[in-house]
Motif scaffolding. Structure first.
Motif, mmCIF file in Angstrom:
data_model
loop_
_atom_site.group_PDB
_atom_site.id
_atom_site.type_symbol
_atom_site.label_atom_id
_atom_site.label_comp_id
_atom_site.label_asym_id
_atom_site.label_seq_id
_atom_site.Cartn_x
_atom_site.Cartn_y
_atom_site.Cartn_z
ATOM 1 N N VAL A 1 15.786 47.325 25.612
ATOM 2 C CA VAL A 1 16.114 46.557 26.819
ATOM 3 C C VAL A 1 15.584 45.129 26.700
ATOM 4 O O VAL A 1 16.274 44.152 27.032
ATOM 5 N N ALA A 2 14.341 44.996 26.210
ATOM 6 C CA ALA A 2 13.733 43.677 26.077
ATOM 7 C C ALA A 2 14.481 42.798 25.075
ATOM 8 O O ALA A 2 14.600 41.589 25.255
ATOM 9 N N VAL A 3 15.001 43.426 24.026
ATOM 10 C CA VAL A 3 15.671 42.660 22.971
ATOM 11 C C VAL A 3 17.122 42.347 23.331
ATOM 12 O O VAL A 3 17.611 41.238 23.104
ATOM 13 N N THR A 4 17.826 43.343 23.893
ATOM 14 C CA THR A 4 19.262 43.171 24.152
ATOM 15 C C THR A 4 19.572 42.720 25.581
ATOM 16 O O THR A 4 20.690 42.268 25.847
ATOM 17 N N HIS A 5 18.590 42.887 26.492
ATOM 18 C CA HIS A 5 18.787 42.596 27.919
ATOM 19 C C HIS A 5 19.849 43.498 28.544
ATOM 20 O O HIS A 5 20.380 43.182 29.608
ATOM 21 N N ALA A 6 20.158 44.605 27.862
ATOM 22 C CA ALA A 6 21.110 45.592 28.390
ATOM 23 C C ALA A 6 20.316 46.776 28.929
ATOM 24 O O ALA A 6 19.776 47.575 28.162
ATOM 25 N N ASP A 7 20.228 46.877 30.246
ATOM 26 C CA ASP A 7 19.405 47.904 30.890
ATOM 27 C C ASP A 7 20.190 49.217 30.984
ATOM 28 O O ASP A 7 20.623 49.638 32.054
ATOM 29 N N VAL A 8 20.391 49.846 29.821
ATOM 30 C CA VAL A 8 21.122 51.125 29.746
ATOM 31 C C VAL A 8 20.227 52.134 29.026
ATOM 32 O O VAL A 8 20.522 52.572 27.915
ATOM 33 N N ASN A 9 19.139 52.510 29.698
ATOM 34 C CA ASN A 9 18.126 53.343 29.054
ATOM 35 C C ASN A 9 18.657 54.665 28.537
ATOM 36 O O ASN A 9 18.249 55.125 27.465
#
Length: 487
Positions: free
Chosen positions: A136-144
């Motif tokens: 999430v921190a690297v891609t900024h895609a909050d899809v856990n």
């Protein structure tokens, strides 16, 4: 017995997918060097989860100096027990919990196995949560959920390949870690200053010190129930001291290094989460390097999840075999590893809450439930039966060791009960712990009580008769003993 042929051992190590699980490893499939245990256990500890464990002392108000002393002492103590378990693998050629049937019985060991499965699934949930936070921190895609699935799938594939591929992967990852976190650690010490008060012991409390000590000890001890799973393919003539040394050094160096780094980043970035603190530290050393460092940490997390999946699958097969005999085929191991990975994936997907708070409580409970087992197992191996076991009887219901090992189960239960007054958890603090100002010494109580009780009960075992049976069993198996543990 004849020594294993190099060609046979090399052929087994060259297989794409491991064929064995809970059965005894025949001598002609043994090989490898105990040196491989260093990289395996070093990388199993050299990850972000270990770093987070080193931040617990700071979360309770401790200084870096206090945390460092607690970490080093805790890791040193916890690793002792794990390393002695590892020395059993080459001698017996068995997974750790299968060997524990000698203390807890053919069916009784299933109780301990279920506890271990719970702990391994818990560790993997936390590992996956950290891996998800990194992505999430690297891609900024909050899809856990997607990230948890990808991490679980990669770890599952490696776990299915099995023992030899896990060892190889950990060796490769050791070099990656040294090139990334090794450089970061040296640069951080030189570039990033710590406040002067972090080198003192002002504000020291026994509660904070023992919480960090217990976390470090339980983290190192947490490998004990399956550490010999990763040494059982070594040749039986492997000196126990070598297996012990490489296991101890790998765990202690990896765990101490990352926990100390965790205490360092917690002192620099007070109140920060593990992922954010590591990224900020790397960026402070070299602007823009935080993202690269976090990405380099992902393979280590996947690998340690693999180690846990593989071991938990062994425990599940042991549980099933304890209820009804199971033929330990490759397909059975594939199903077991998939079930473990699925449970951890679902658990991670539905979990909420602050990571450090949950992880701290988890480590405390883990320590309490594992301490009596490790004491019973080691006392039996080194002081009661002194390494003499009838291997074939371990695989027989109603055999020499019985279905329910009343001595081991009694010592385990007494040890657990003895720890209750000394326990310190988020939900309960024992009366003795309260009188000590919240200091947690349950670890030492559990080790001593369980060990002494089992040692006394072990006096009722006819050890000479068991040794004779072991010698007869060994002679009857022939040069390669290929039938052990098979149905």
């Amino acid at each position: 017995m004849a020594n294993p042929t190099p060609d046979a051992a090399a052929q087994d190590r060259g297989r794409l997918i491991e064929s064995r699980s809970i059965e005894w490893v025949p001598l002609d499939e043994r090989g490898g060097s105990p040196k491989s245990l260093f990289s395996l256990w070093f990388m199993s500890n050299a990850n972000i989860t270990t770093l987070a464990t080193g931040m617990l002392g700071a979360a309770l108000g401790g200084s870096f100096a206090m945390s460092a002393v607690a970490i080093l002492l805790g890791a040193a103590v916890g690793t002792v027990f794990t390393a002695f378990h590892s020395a059993q693998g080459p001698q017996l050629g068995l997974p750790q919990m299968i060997q524990s049937r000698a203390q807890f019985g053919y069916r009784g060991v299933a109780v301990i196995c279920l506890i271990v499965v719970f702990s391994l699934v818990g560790f993997n949930m936390f590992n996956q949560m950290l891996g998800g936070e990194i992505l999430v921190a690297v891609t900024h895609a909050d899809v856990n959920v997607l990230w948890y699935f990808l991490i679980s799938a990669l770890a599952l594939v490696l776990a299915i390949f099995g023992y030899h591929w896990i060892h190889r992967t950990q060796k490769w990852l050791t070099w990656l870690f040294l090139l990334t976190f090794g450089i970061l650690t040296v640069a951080a010490v030189v570039v990033v200053p710590l406040p002067a008060e972090q080198f003192g012991f002002s504000g020291f409390t026994w509660a904070a010190f023992l919480a960090q000590f217990g976390a470090a000890a339980s983290y190192a001890l947490g490998w004990a129930p399956y550490v010999s799973d990763y040494s059982r393919y070594l040749r039986p003539e492997t000196k126990p001291g070598r297996a012990l040394f490489y296991t101890y050094s790998g765990i202690f160096v990896g765990a101490s290094w990352l926990m100390l780094l965790g205490a360092f980043v917690a002192a620099v970035f007070a109140g920060g989460d593990p992922i954010g603190a590591v990224r900020a530290l790397a960026d402070q050393v070299l602007p823009g390097s935080g993202t690269v460092l976090l990405l380099s940490a992902l393979p280590g997390l996947v690998a340690v999840i693999t180690v846990n999946i593989y071991a938990a699958a062994m425990e599940l097969i042991t549980v099933a075999d304890s209820i009804r005999p199971v033929r330990p085929t490759r397909a059975v191991r594939l199903v077991a590893t998939s079930v473990v990975a699925l449970i951890a994936f679902v658990g991670s997907s539905v979990s909420t809450g602050e990571f450090l708070d949950n992880f701290s409580s988890f480590l405390v409970i883990l320590l309490y439930v594992l301490v009596p087992w490790t004491s019973v197992n080691l006392v039996d191996y080194f002081f009661v039966r002194r390494g003499h076991y009838v291997i074939s009887e371990i695989f027989r219901p109603n055999g020499l060791y019985g279905n329910w090992g009343w001595r081991g189960m009694t010592a385990y239960a007494v040890g657990l009960v003895a720890m209750i007054p000394f326990a310190v958890t988020a939900w309960y603090v024992g009366p003795v712990a309260e009188a000590l100002g919240g200091a947690d010494i349950a670890l030492f109580v559990g080790l001593l009580v369980s060990g002494v009780v089992y040692l006394l009960l072990g006096r009722t075992i006819d050890r000479e008769a068991e040794r004779e049976a072991a010698r007869a069993d060994l002679a009857a198996t022939g040069a390669q003993a290929v039938a052990f543990g098979r149905r």
